[in-house]
Write a protein that holds these residues in place. Structure first.
Motif, short mmCIF file in Angstrom:
data_model
loop_
_atom_site.label_atom_id
_atom_site.label_comp_id
_atom_site.label_asym_id
_atom_site.label_seq_id
_atom_site.Cartn_x
_atom_site.Cartn_y
_atom_site.Cartn_z
N ALA A 149 0.59 10.21 0.33
CA ALA A 149 1.89 10.85 0.16
C ALA A 149 2.55 11.13 1.50
N LEU A 150 1.76 11.55 2.48
CA LEU A 150 2.29 11.82 3.82
C LEU A 150 2.82 10.54 4.47
N ARG A 151 2.06 9.48 4.33
CA ARG A 151 2.38 8.23 5.03
C ARG A 151 3.25 7.30 4.20
N ARG A 152 3.44 7.65 2.92
CA ARG A 152 4.20 6.81 2.00
C ARG A 152 3.63 5.40 1.96
N SER A 153 2.32 5.33 1.97
CA SER A 153 1.62 4.04 1.95
C SER A 153 0.23 4.25 1.38
N THR A 154 -0.26 3.24 0.65
CA THR A 154 -1.63 3.29 0.14
C THR A 154 -2.60 2.56 1.06
N SER A 155 -2.08 1.96 2.13
CA SER A 155 -2.92 1.22 3.08
C SER A 155 -3.38 2.16 4.19
N LEU A 156 -4.24 3.12 3.81
CA LEU A 156 -4.61 4.17 4.75
C LEU A 156 -5.42 3.65 5.92
N HIS A 157 -6.21 2.59 5.69
CA HIS A 157 -7.05 2.07 6.78
C HIS A 157 -6.22 1.54 7.93
N GLU A 158 -4.99 1.12 7.63
CA GLU A 158 -4.16 0.55 8.69
C GLU A 158 -3.80 1.61 9.74
N GLY A 159 -3.56 2.85 9.28
CA GLY A 159 -3.23 3.90 10.23
C GLY A 159 -4.34 4.14 11.23
N ALA A 160 -5.59 4.18 10.74
CA ALA A 160 -6.72 4.40 11.63
C ALA A 160 -6.94 3.19 12.53
N ASP A 161 -6.84 2.00 11.95
CA ASP A 161 -7.07 0.78 12.73
C ASP A 161 -6.02 0.60 13.82
N ASP A 162 -4.81 1.07 13.56
CA ASP A 162 -3.72 0.90 14.52
C ASP A 162 -3.62 2.06 15.50
N PHE A 163 -4.59 2.96 15.48
CA PHE A 163 -4.50 4.16 16.30
C PHE A 163 -4.26 3.86 17.78
N PRO A 164 -4.97 2.92 18.41
CA PRO A 164 -4.69 2.66 19.84
C PRO A 164 -3.25 2.22 20.09
N GLU A 165 -2.70 1.41 19.19
CA GLU A 165 -1.32 0.97 19.36
C GLU A 165 -0.35 2.13 19.16
N GLN A 166 -0.63 2.98 18.16
CA GLN A 166 0.22 4.15 17.96
C GLN A 166 0.17 5.09 19.16
#
Length: 368
Positions: free
Chosen positions: A133-150
């Motif tokens: 709900a926070l991220r408006r996405s069900t692909s939660l693993h992408e947020g963690a995987d993209d952490f260095p880029e973020q």
């Protein structure tokens, strides 16, 4: 930003700098307003007694934790303090657009120049459904995987140094460095230092490779503490931020005038964790409720394991265990978090620990 804005100095007889982590806990029979008032009282007390920094952690969808908006709480605390460092412990980067975080913490830095920390985590700080709900996405693993880029994107927004040709080159986080290049602009000498937070090896390795300070969540991942700190130190590469590793650990600690009272409060906090882990989050129960609760064998095993890592008892017992923990881990700073239903007991715990280490400001006398 300088190393001096990161490293803390030990006060009194403490082996290292002592700091505070506040979850803004809400006890049964109390409101979020009560909890936030306690946070103001605690921040003022921590400043008076020489604690180095005061952090607030991002959590969501937990009735007993009123810290869903760290930047808002920190702005409130900035208005009630003058010296203590204030920061996030942490903001969960995958939950937010990097530009939004840069704007929020640029604003905090403008409110409290030279005393704002930006601690970042890659976990959601909640359950999967709430994270979606926070991220408006069900692909939660992408947020963690993209952490260095973020993280890299956030850093560039804070420093306003996207290269020519980058799609964000003309986008600026305000307040921020762009104001210094405007006609008549003057640049603040401060920028919130970034800390990486973690409970495993991923952020430890990343913090080391980038030469950033590292905060480890010993209070809920004690078995990983030494391996993660070893990995951080082994991975460390000097940077413009730090020339040597600097690591703090979060420690759950509760000192009371009587050992029995410490045990009662800690047991109530543990019942709260049992409910959270079994999908029944609620307000922090009273010690009386915990005493009347019939724990199953599995729940009792969990409580015994959980409380083994909570430093609690009389202040002498707490000081001894804190000293031993610092020696075992080599932590450069101890960040204490106190979970109890009673606000008065939380405040009393920090006061007792400050007295045990002869920190300044005893007896309510403000620091010079």
């Amino acid at each position: 930003m300088t190393t001096d804005e990161i490293r803390g100095d030990a006060q009194g007889t403490a082996p290292v700098a002592l700091s505070v982590l506040d979850l803004v806990t809400v006890g049964a029979g109390r409101t979020a307003t009560d909890a936030l008032r306690t946070s103001v009282d605690l921040a003022r007390q921590a400043e008076r007694r020489g604690f180095h920094r005061y952090w607030v952690a991002e959590h969501h969808s937990m009735p007993g934790v009123a810290s869903s908006s760290p930047a808002v709480i920190l702005a409130h605390l900035a208005a009630h303090t003058t010296r203590i460092r204030l920061g996030s412990g942490g903001v969960m980067l995958p939950n937010h657009a990097p530009l939004v975080i840069a704007e929020q913490f640029g604003t905090l830095e403008a409110m409290a120049p030279g005393r704002v920390d930006l601690g970042l985590g890659r976990a959601p700080g909640t359950d999967g459904a709430t994270a979606a709900a926070l991220r408006r996405s069900t692909s939660l693993h992408e947020g963690a995987d993209d952490f260095p880029e973020q993280l890299a994107e956030l850093t560039r927004f804070l420093d306003d140094d996207f290269p020519d040709g980058h799609p964000y080159r003309r986008i600026h986080a305000v307040p921020g460095p762009i104001q210094a290049t405007s006609p008549g602009g003057v640049q603040s000498p401060h920028r919130p230092p970034i800390w990486l937070l973690g409970s495993s090896g991923f952020s430890a390795r990343l913090a080391g490779s980038l030469g950033l300070p590292f905060a480890f969540a010993h209070h809920f991942s004690a078995r990983n503490t030494i391996p993660a700190l070893d990995l951080y130190r082994e991975s460390f590469r000097p940077s413009p931020v730090l020339d040597a590793p600097y690591a703090l650990i979060g420690v759950s600690a509760l000192a009371a005038d009587e050992e029995k009272e410490a045990r009662r409060q800690v047991r109530a906090a543990a019942l709260n964790m049992v409910r959270l882990r079994t999908g029944r989050p609620g307000l922090v129960p009273t010690p009386e409720e915990a005493e009347a609760y019939a724990f199953s064998v599995v729940e009792q095993d969990f409580i015994d394991s959980w409380n083994a890592d909570v430093v609690h008892g009389t202040v002498d017992e707490v000081r001894t265990r804190l000293d031993d923990l610092q020696k075992r881990t080599g932590a450069d700073e101890l960040m204490l978090t106190t979970h109890a239903h009673s606000a008065d007991l939380r405040l009393r715990s920090y006061e007792l620990i400050a007295d045990a280490y002869d920190l300044p400001g005893a007896g309510g006398v403000p620091q010079a």
